[in-house]
Enzyme design. Structure first.
Site, PDB file in Angstrom:
ATOM      1  N   HIS A   3       5.761   1.752   7.685  1.00  0.00           N
ATOM      2  CA  HIS A   3       6.451   1.497   6.378  1.00  0.00           C
ATOM      3  C   HIS A   3       5.449   1.274   5.159  1.00  0.00           C
ATOM      4  O   HIS A   3       5.921   1.415   4.002  1.00  0.00           O
ATOM      5  CB  HIS A   3       6.784  -0.123   6.525  1.00  0.00           C
ATOM      6  CG  HIS A   3       8.203  -0.300   7.379  1.00  0.00           C
ATOM      7  ND1 HIS A   3       9.001  -1.448   7.650  1.00  0.00           N
ATOM      8  CD2 HIS A   3       9.067   0.786   7.964  1.00  0.00           C
ATOM      9  CE1 HIS A   3      10.187  -1.141   8.276  1.00  0.00           C
ATOM     10  NE2 HIS A   3       9.995   0.271   8.623  1.00  0.00           N
ATOM     11  N   ASP A  57      -2.190   2.050   1.071  1.00  0.00           N
ATOM     12  CA  ASP A  57      -2.517   1.123   0.197  1.00  0.00           C
ATOM     13  C   ASP A  57      -1.718  -0.095   0.480  1.00  0.00           C
ATOM     14  O   ASP A  57      -1.729  -1.099  -0.672  1.00  0.00           O
ATOM     15  CB  ASP A  57      -1.986   1.986  -1.150  1.00  0.00           C
ATOM     16  CG  ASP A  57      -0.419   2.108  -1.394  1.00  0.00           C
ATOM     17  OD1 ASP A  57       0.408   1.657  -0.526  1.00  0.00           O
ATOM     18  OD2 ASP A  57      -0.212   2.734  -2.302  1.00  0.00           O
TER      19      ASP A  57
END
Length: 629
Positions: free
Chosen positions: A132, A192
């Site tokens: 995800h 990130d």
């Protein structure tokens, strides 16, 4: 040399000192031959006002590469690991040949649960938590006619017909004419933490909002309830309503394992903020948020590289290669004691080396998404138990731990007991006949108003998006191609079933089916002690290192000046063990003796008592890194 040796036998059948260079050689070849750009007109980017692009990650992933600001941002296209002219999507009748539903019924449907004895369900939760962060396709294309998957004779599908919306292609300009369809990644492709923080400023503000006041927190923290749980979102980022659904940067396909991981690392973000505030008391909340995000994302990248992946590649070669991505062949102790040796990645690892995109601009790829179809890791039944005595509190099937029902679990079971229950349960093996039946007839309606068979959809999506079938896929990555079903698997029953379903044509075997069928005993099959196939592994060794090597926050800007000295030390000093010690201290006795926290924890009262003192000592120092191979 690598290809010559591979023609004699697979890399994992050679001695260690030959096998490791062969793996590195495969990666070098694939960096040159298996990275293809699909972008024709880049998505728009705007310079964020008053934003420190050098020292912080943008919400949408733009400006990671300062010279090519759209690279890897949300809305950019998936790349390919195949030659572009080999990635045209299949169309009827081959799109449905053989029927994805027939494959679901005959080859994928779970019979007796086949578990992985050396892993726990946290490993299954972790990989979806990571996926995800990296990728998601756009919703189905409502402007196109739905696919109608043929149902085998006598099929018990409740609707009488199975329809699935096509994936929405990314249509931008006339430059796409005559090219294979390309698809946009709705999330940032970088490592990130976007699954925690979102891939837009709007979503980022939402996760930073105090659930008690409805205001964005000014101290740099993420919003949590008074008892340390995620606030409620009531709907996904794409608008699907669910009364008890929890809020996260990405909260689609939610279940209790994802809830645990998101909660742990939302708490970890807030702990990092406190640590940075102690070190830099004059810093403002926005600065603290941005630096804590950098640190938290890097910590998850480290955990994935040196803990999760070696747990699934539980062999000396696998551990060496993946830990080498982060620390280099000289290892963690040398790196921490003496620093880097030169700028190369082999001896000292990728973090801190020069940024390099190799043959194409950075992007997640369709083939990477395809080999990460690991739904078989999911059990069909979950037992939630007290960590003190292992007594069962409640038992739920897969459908009853998904969506907003995950929050209902937290309301009945203490968070530490939920973590303990997942950590002492086994995931499913990535083999044929082990796809969760709870996902083959989902108890919810999709956007098109019909029930979903995710196993059939997985097969359909690879064909539709132009992912080559198994034999062609291996041909394009310079891997041995089986000529018969016996060269694919040593299971005689599977050979017969594959022959019947695919009409004797091994070239027609789908990628997912082939990766699940690969046997360890056949000459070019799955390496011993690997949780996934050799085919998947070859894409992993390319793309796992690429996620680090292309990202300047893990290469040229992986340094204390960007992360802050206190934040940089946090990454070096912490691991999943210290995260657990910090946020679930009552569970220390259960994982004290676990070499890797993705391995099963000890059950019941008195577990690991001899090690509790050592665990407490590690926690008081901020958490020692996991160092054992």
């Amino acid at each position: 040399m690598t290809l010559s040796l591979s023609r004699i036998q697979a890399w994992h059948r050679w001695p260690f000192l030959i096998a490791v260079p062969m793996v590195v050689g495969h990666r070098t070849i694939m960096r040159r031959l298996n990275l293809t750009d699909t972008q024709t007109v880049p998505p728009p980017t705007a310079l964020p006002p008053e934003f420190d692009m050098r020292g912080a990650r943008t919400a949408d992933g733009s400006f990671n590469d300062l010279g090519t600001p759209w690279m890897g941002m949300a809305g950019a296209r998936f790349g390919r690991n195949m030659p572009l002219d080999r990635t045209f999507g299949e169309t009827p009748p081959t799109l449905f040949a053989p029927s994805p539903r027939l494959i679901s019924n005959r080859l994928l449907a779970r019979g007796d649960f086949v578990e992985v004895p050396h892993l726990n369900v946290l490993a299954a939760a972790w990989i979806q938590f990571m996926i995800h962060d990296w990728l998601s396709h756009e919703s189905g294309d409502r402007c196109a006619a739905p696919h109608e998957i043929p149902l085998p004779q006598g099929d018990d599908w409740p609707e009488g017909r199975m329809t699935v919306l096509p994936t929405r292609p990314d249509r931008r300009s006339a430059a796409d004419a005559g090219r294979p369809a390309a698809y946009a990644n709705t999330e940032t492709g970088w490592w990130d933490g976007s699954q925690i923080y979102g891939s837009s400023l709007e979503r980022q503000r939402a996760v930073r909002t105090d659930p008690a006041t409805g205001r964005v927190l000014s101290d740099g923290k993420l919003g949590l309830t008074a008892d340390g749980l995620l606030p409620l979102a009531h709907r996904t980022a794409r608008g699907k309503a669910d009364r008890n659904l929890e809020l996260a940067g990405v909260n689609g396909n939610w279940w209790i394992g994802l809830s645990v991981m998101h909660t742990l690392f939302a708490r970890e973000h807030n702990a990092i903020v406190d640590h940075l505030r102690d070190a830099y008391p004059d810093a403002c909340g926005e600065w603290l948020f941005q630096k804590a995000r950098l640190v938290n994302a890097a910590l998850t990248a480290k955990i994935h590289t040196v803990e999760w992946t070696p747990a699934l590649m539980n062999s000396p070669e696998g551990r060496m290669v993946m830990r080498g991505n982060f620390w280099g062949l000289l290892g963690e102790h040398y790196a921490r004691a003496f620093g880097r040796v030169g700028t190369g990645e082999i001896l000292s690892g990728i973090p801190g080396s020069p940024t390099e995109h190799h043959a194409a601009p950075y992007a997640m790829t369709e083939e990477f998404a395809a080999v990460y179809r690991m739904h078989s890791l999911m059990p069909d039944v979950f037992s939630f138990r007290h960590h003190a005595d292992d007594a069962e509190i409640l038992r739920r099937d897969l459908a009853k731990v998904a969506g907003g029902q995950a929050r209902e679990i937290h309301e009945r079971v203490a968070f530490a007991d939920v973590v303990y229950s997942l950590a002492t349960s086994k995931p499913g093996a990535l083999v044929l006949h082990n796809y969760p039946n709870g996902l083959r007839r989902l108890d919810r309606l999709d956007a098109n108003g019909v029930y979903l068979d995710m196993a059939a959809v997985d097969i359909l999506r690879d064909r539709e998006r132009g992912v080559p079938r198994y034999c062609a896929f291996r041909r394009h990555i310079n891997a041995h191609v089986p000529r018969t079903f016996a060269e694919l698997t040593d299971d005689v029953t599977w050979q017969k079933e594959l022959d019947e379903v695919y009409g004797g044509n091994i070239e027609a075997v789908d990628l997912l089916v082939g990766t699940l069928a690969e046997s360890r005993s056949v000459r070019y099959g799955t390496p011993p002690a690997f949780g996934f196939s050799d085919t998947a592994f070859r894409i992993f060794i390319l793309m796992a290192s690429r996620r680090l090597k292309s990202d300047r926050f893990y290469t040229e800007d992986f340094r204390p000046e960007i992360y802050t000295p206190a934040g940089f030390a946090w990454i070096q000093d912490n691991a999943l063990r210290s995260v657990m010690e910090r946020h679930c201290p009552a569970l220390r006795p259960h994982f004290a003796d676990a070499r890797n926290l993705f391995f099963p924890w000890a059950k019941g009262a008195g577990a690991g008592e001899a090690r509790t003192g050592a665990a407490s000592e590690r926690s008081s120092r901020g958490g020692a890194p996991w160092t054992k191979p």
